[in-house]
Design a protein around this motif. Structure first.
Motif, PDB file in Angstrom:
ATOM      1  N   LYS A  40     -10.858  -3.950  -0.858  1.00  0.00           N
ATOM      2  CA  LYS A  40     -10.708  -5.247  -1.508  1.00  0.00           C
ATOM      3  C   LYS A  40      -9.653  -6.077  -0.778  1.00  0.00           C
ATOM      4  O   LYS A  40      -8.629  -5.559  -0.332  1.00  0.00           O
ATOM      5  CB  LYS A  40     -10.321  -5.077  -2.972  1.00  0.00           C
ATOM      6  CG  LYS A  40     -11.309  -4.257  -3.789  1.00  0.00           C
ATOM      7  CD  LYS A  40     -12.680  -4.929  -3.845  1.00  0.00           C
ATOM      8  CE  LYS A  40     -13.655  -4.121  -4.692  1.00  0.00           C
ATOM      9  NZ  LYS A  40     -15.002  -4.737  -4.731  1.00  0.00           N
ATOM     10  N   THR A  83      -7.615 -10.021  -0.813  1.00  0.00           N
ATOM     11  CA  THR A  83      -7.289 -11.296  -1.447  1.00  0.00           C
ATOM     12  C   THR A  83      -6.959 -12.301  -0.354  1.00  0.00           C
ATOM     13  O   THR A  83      -6.067 -12.048   0.469  1.00  0.00           O
ATOM     14  CB  THR A  83      -6.100 -11.150  -2.404  1.00  0.00           C
ATOM     15  OG1 THR A  83      -6.435 -10.196  -3.418  1.00  0.00           O
ATOM     16  CG2 THR A  83      -5.777 -12.480  -3.053  1.00  0.00           C
ATOM     17  N   ARG A 129      -5.926 -16.235   0.661  1.00  0.00           N
ATOM     18  CA  ARG A 129      -5.320 -17.478   0.182  1.00  0.00           C
ATOM     19  C   ARG A 129      -5.392 -18.526   1.275  1.00  0.00           C
ATOM     20  O   ARG A 129      -4.981 -18.269   2.407  1.00  0.00           O
ATOM     21  CB  ARG A 129      -3.874 -17.255  -0.236  1.00  0.00           C
ATOM     22  CG  ARG A 129      -3.732 -16.399  -1.491  1.00  0.00           C
ATOM     23  CD  ARG A 129      -2.277 -16.211  -1.881  1.00  0.00           C
ATOM     24  NE  ARG A 129      -2.163 -15.556  -3.175  1.00  0.00           N
ATOM     25  CZ  ARG A 129      -2.197 -14.242  -3.352  1.00  0.00           C
ATOM     26  NH1 ARG A 129      -2.326 -13.455  -2.306  1.00  0.00           N
ATOM     27  NH2 ARG A 129      -2.099 -13.716  -4.562  1.00  0.00           N
ATOM     28  N   SER A 173      -6.467 -18.135  -5.065  1.00  0.00           N
ATOM     29  CA  SER A 173      -6.862 -16.999  -4.234  1.00  0.00           C
ATOM     30  C   SER A 173      -8.367 -16.798  -4.318  1.00  0.00           C
ATOM     31  O   SER A 173      -9.014 -17.177  -5.302  1.00  0.00           O
ATOM     32  CB  SER A 173      -6.136 -15.717  -4.672  1.00  0.00           C
ATOM     33  OG  SER A 173      -6.453 -15.395  -6.013  1.00  0.00           O
ATOM     34  N   ALA A 223     -11.366 -13.766  -3.762  1.00  0.00           N
ATOM     35  CA  ALA A 223     -11.574 -12.324  -3.657  1.00  0.00           C
ATOM     36  C   ALA A 223     -12.729 -12.018  -2.711  1.00  0.00           C
ATOM     37  O   ALA A 223     -13.742 -12.725  -2.693  1.00  0.00           O
ATOM     38  CB  ALA A 223     -11.868 -11.721  -5.040  1.00  0.00           C
ATOM     39  N   GLN A 253     -14.182  -8.613   0.300  1.00  0.00           N
ATOM     40  CA  GLN A 253     -14.053  -7.243   0.777  1.00  0.00           C
ATOM     41  C   GLN A 253     -14.392  -7.189   2.258  1.00  0.00           C
ATOM     42  O   GLN A 253     -15.094  -8.042   2.788  1.00  0.00           O
ATOM     43  CB  GLN A 253     -14.950  -6.293  -0.014  1.00  0.00           C
ATOM     44  CG  GLN A 253     -16.439  -6.556   0.122  1.00  0.00           C
ATOM     45  CD  GLN A 253     -17.263  -5.557  -0.652  1.00  0.00           C
ATOM     46  OE1 GLN A 253     -16.727  -4.767  -1.416  1.00  0.00           O
ATOM     47  NE2 GLN A 253     -18.561  -5.577  -0.458  1.00  0.00           N
ATOM     48  N   LEU A 300     -16.609 -13.736   1.757  1.00  0.00           N
ATOM     49  CA  LEU A 300     -16.061 -14.445   0.613  1.00  0.00           C
ATOM     50  C   LEU A 300     -17.130 -15.302  -0.030  1.00  0.00           C
ATOM     51  O   LEU A 300     -17.930 -15.949   0.665  1.00  0.00           O
ATOM     52  CB  LEU A 300     -14.898 -15.345   1.045  1.00  0.00           C
ATOM     53  CG  LEU A 300     -13.688 -14.669   1.699  1.00  0.00           C
ATOM     54  CD1 LEU A 300     -12.742 -15.713   2.236  1.00  0.00           C
ATOM     55  CD2 LEU A 300     -12.977 -13.781   0.693  1.00  0.00           C
ATOM     56  N   ALA A 315      -4.743 -13.315   4.616  1.00  0.00           N
ATOM     57  CA  ALA A 315      -5.403 -12.228   3.887  1.00  0.00           C
ATOM     58  C   ALA A 315      -4.397 -11.148   3.526  1.00  0.00           C
ATOM     59  O   ALA A 315      -3.492 -10.834   4.302  1.00  0.00           O
ATOM     60  CB  ALA A 315      -6.532 -11.634   4.724  1.00  0.00           C
ATOM     61  N   GLU A 316      -4.557 -10.581   2.334  1.00  0.00           N
ATOM     62  CA  GLU A 316      -3.767  -9.441   1.869  1.00  0.00           C
ATOM     63  C   GLU A 316      -4.732  -8.306   1.561  1.00  0.00           C
ATOM     64  O   GLU A 316      -5.519  -8.397   0.618  1.00  0.00           O
ATOM     65  CB  GLU A 316      -2.951  -9.803   0.631  1.00  0.00           C
ATOM     66  CG  GLU A 316      -1.857 -10.821   0.890  1.00  0.00           C
ATOM     67  CD  GLU A 316      -1.047 -11.130  -0.357  1.00  0.00           C
ATOM     68  OE1 GLU A 316      -1.445 -10.638  -1.443  1.00  0.00           O
ATOM     69  OE2 GLU A 316      -0.045 -11.834  -0.254  1.00  0.00           O
ATOM     70  N   ASP A 349      -5.418  -4.587   0.380  1.00  0.00           N
ATOM     71  CA  ASP A 349      -4.834  -3.508  -0.426  1.00  0.00           C
ATOM     72  C   ASP A 349      -5.288  -2.176   0.156  1.00  0.00           C
ATOM     73  O   ASP A 349      -6.442  -1.771  -0.009  1.00  0.00           O
ATOM     74  CB  ASP A 349      -5.263  -3.647  -1.884  1.00  0.00           C
ATOM     75  CG  ASP A 349      -4.556  -2.655  -2.792  1.00  0.00           C
ATOM     76  OD1 ASP A 349      -3.744  -1.856  -2.284  1.00  0.00           O
ATOM     77  OD2 ASP A 349      -4.815  -2.663  -4.010  1.00  0.00           O
TER      78      ASP A 349
END
Length: 485
Positions: A331, A333, A335, A343, A345, A347, A368, A383-384, A386
């Motif tokens: 996943k 996130t 921005r 934000s 979401a 993958q 996206l 992008a962040e 996780d």
């Protein structure tokens, strides 16, 4: 002897005696005689109790005074003596509390330099500035590598401990990138035969179109010939109703990229249109319009370019050191710098199998959803990713790690002012915590602040202990040499 018979010397001696008695009586009146035993006891007590170096708050607060003082509620500040600072006892011990310790049978192992220099002595001595060497007793430096600090030193150093706990480490990998079109959602309209544009719909670059919407009307001799042949075949009395006879002519129209609705209209009307209406192949945005009324289009000329931007890609550059934690399906996130606080979401769909040799980064593709068309091509995004696992792991605070580069360790709080260094193996880091893969158990109290102060104290004591042992060994060898002589 008669009064006249007394000579001058006799009268002088008598006067001296009287003066001595009178002086003794006068002194005795101001200073009462003290027993000899009382003087001996006072001297011993003065030798046992040294003067306090300062006074501290009785509640353990960080309040100190150089002179005796009272709290707002009338309680006396507790005295702190020089040996309390050295770690022999807790701060603020009174003379009565310290007396048993002073009278105990603790054995002095050696004396160390008061300034922390690696210099020891088997007997009491002073340094070059006149400061007394500090005594080191049995048990002060244990063989297990632990270090003991007085409660006062722990309080002033701000030492804090926290138990090792099971947590889920959420590690975020941040990477910059740009928005790009989904290559699978882009269509171009190009002629496959020589054609002439007769009319163009009111569609411009940037317009949003839907699938089947008319874009232009074109006339092509090749398309008109194939359409006439197809209509003649399906309307001939000899071949009407026989499907295979019209299959070849229809295939020619398909090969010329005539839209399927246009072919269906020919079959229904049984007529050949002069101009063919060209329709949009998909929903999307017109990225390019090259069609102009009356123009001649050669085979291969692109007249329209349409892209579906409801789904876009974020192409981000991930540092080489983070590639081991990146997998497809994670996943993400995203921005956009154009929309602070918002934000998107997505993958990871693809990790490109190549590293840029100049930037040492690898490109990662993120899909996206862009239903409101807020994300535009070539827009900058952050992008962040996780990369944390779902299962909790044993963790400690990140600032509790003592890292020398080749060795990582923590300080275990064993209670009563004792701290033990322990080597550990680390794992992932994130959100101020680090995973401990080996060396600790859940619930172990780990020092989280003032770790470097304790580590420095431990290293200093280890060095002093080594010098002391070396000095003792040399002294033993000297004694053996003397015996041999």
């Amino acid at each position: 002897m008669s009064r006249r018979a007394m000579g001058p010397l006799t009268w002088a001696g008598a006067g001296a005696a009287i003066a001595a008695v009178a002086g003794a009586a006068w002194i005795g009146r101001d200073l009462p005689p003290r027993p000899a035993t009382a003087a001996i006891v006072s001297a011993a007590r003065a030798a046992e109790t040294a003067a306090p170096i300062y006074y501290r708050d009785p509640d353990g607060k960080s309040l100190y005074s150089a002179t005796p003082k009272k709290t707002p509620d009338g309680r006396d500040y507790l005295p702190v003596f020089a040996d309390d600072e050295g770690g022999a006892g807790g701060p603020g011990q009174s003379a009565e509390v310290r007396a048993p310790a002073a009278k105990g049978e603790r054995k002095v192992k050696y004396y160390r330099n008061p300034m922390g220099l690696p210099d020891t002595s088997p007997v009491p001595k002073k340094d070059s500035m006149g400061m007394d060497y500090i005594a080191v007793y049995d048990g002060d430096d244990s063989d297990d590598g632990s270090i003991t600090l007085s409660p006062g030193r722990i309080q002033r150093s701000g030492v804090k401990s926290e138990p090792a706990q099971m947590r889920r480490i959420r590690t975020l990998v941040r990477a910059p990138g740009t928005i790009q079109l989904d290559e699978r959602r882009v269509s171009v309209i190009a002629m496959r035969a020589e054609s002439y544009v007769q009319k163009v719909a009111d569609v411009t670059t940037g317009s949003r179109v839907t699938k089947g919407q008319p874009l232009m009307e074109i006339y092509s001799p090749a398309i008109s010939s194939a359409a006439a042949e197809y209509v003649a075949t399906i309307t001939s009395k000899a071949t009407v109703g026989i499907e295979p006879y019209g299959r070849g002519s229809k295939q020619r129209l398909t090969n010329l990229d005539v839209p399927e609705p246009v072919i269906a209209e020919m079959e229904k009307s049984r007529t050949v249109p002069i101009a063919i209406q060209w329709l949009s192949p998909r929903d999307g945005i017109v990225l390019q319009r090259a069609a102009i009324e009356g123009m001649r289009a050669q085979p291969g000329d692109v007249l329209f370019r349409i892209a579906d931007v409801s789904v876009v890609w974020a192409l981000v550059d991930v540092a080489e050191r983070d590639l081991g934690n990146i997998v497809v399906g994670q996943k993400v996130t995203v921005r956009a710098r154009s929309y602070p606080g918002r934000s998107f979401a997505g993958q990871i769909s693809v990790i490109y199998p190549q590293v840029n040799k100049e930037t040492r980064t690898a490109r990662v593709r993120i899909e996206l959803q862009n239903a409101d068309l807020a994300l535009l091509p070539d827009m900058y995004v952050d992008a962040e990713i996780d990369t944390g696992g779902a299962a909790p792991v044993l963790t400690v605070a990140d600032n509790s790690i003592l890292d020398t580069g080749s060795r990582q360790s923590v300080l275990i709080d064993r209670g009563n002012g004792r701290f033990e260094p322990r080597e550990v193996k680390l794992g992932r880091r994130g959100e101020g915590y680090v995973e401990i893969r080996d060396g600790l158990a859940e619930g172990d109290a780990v020092v989280t602040s003032a770790t470097f102060l304790i580590d420095a104290e431990s290293n200093l004591k280890a060095a002093i202990k080594g010098f002391a042992e070396a000095g003792a060994a040399q002294a033993g060898e000297g004694e053996k040499t003397g015996d041999r002589r």
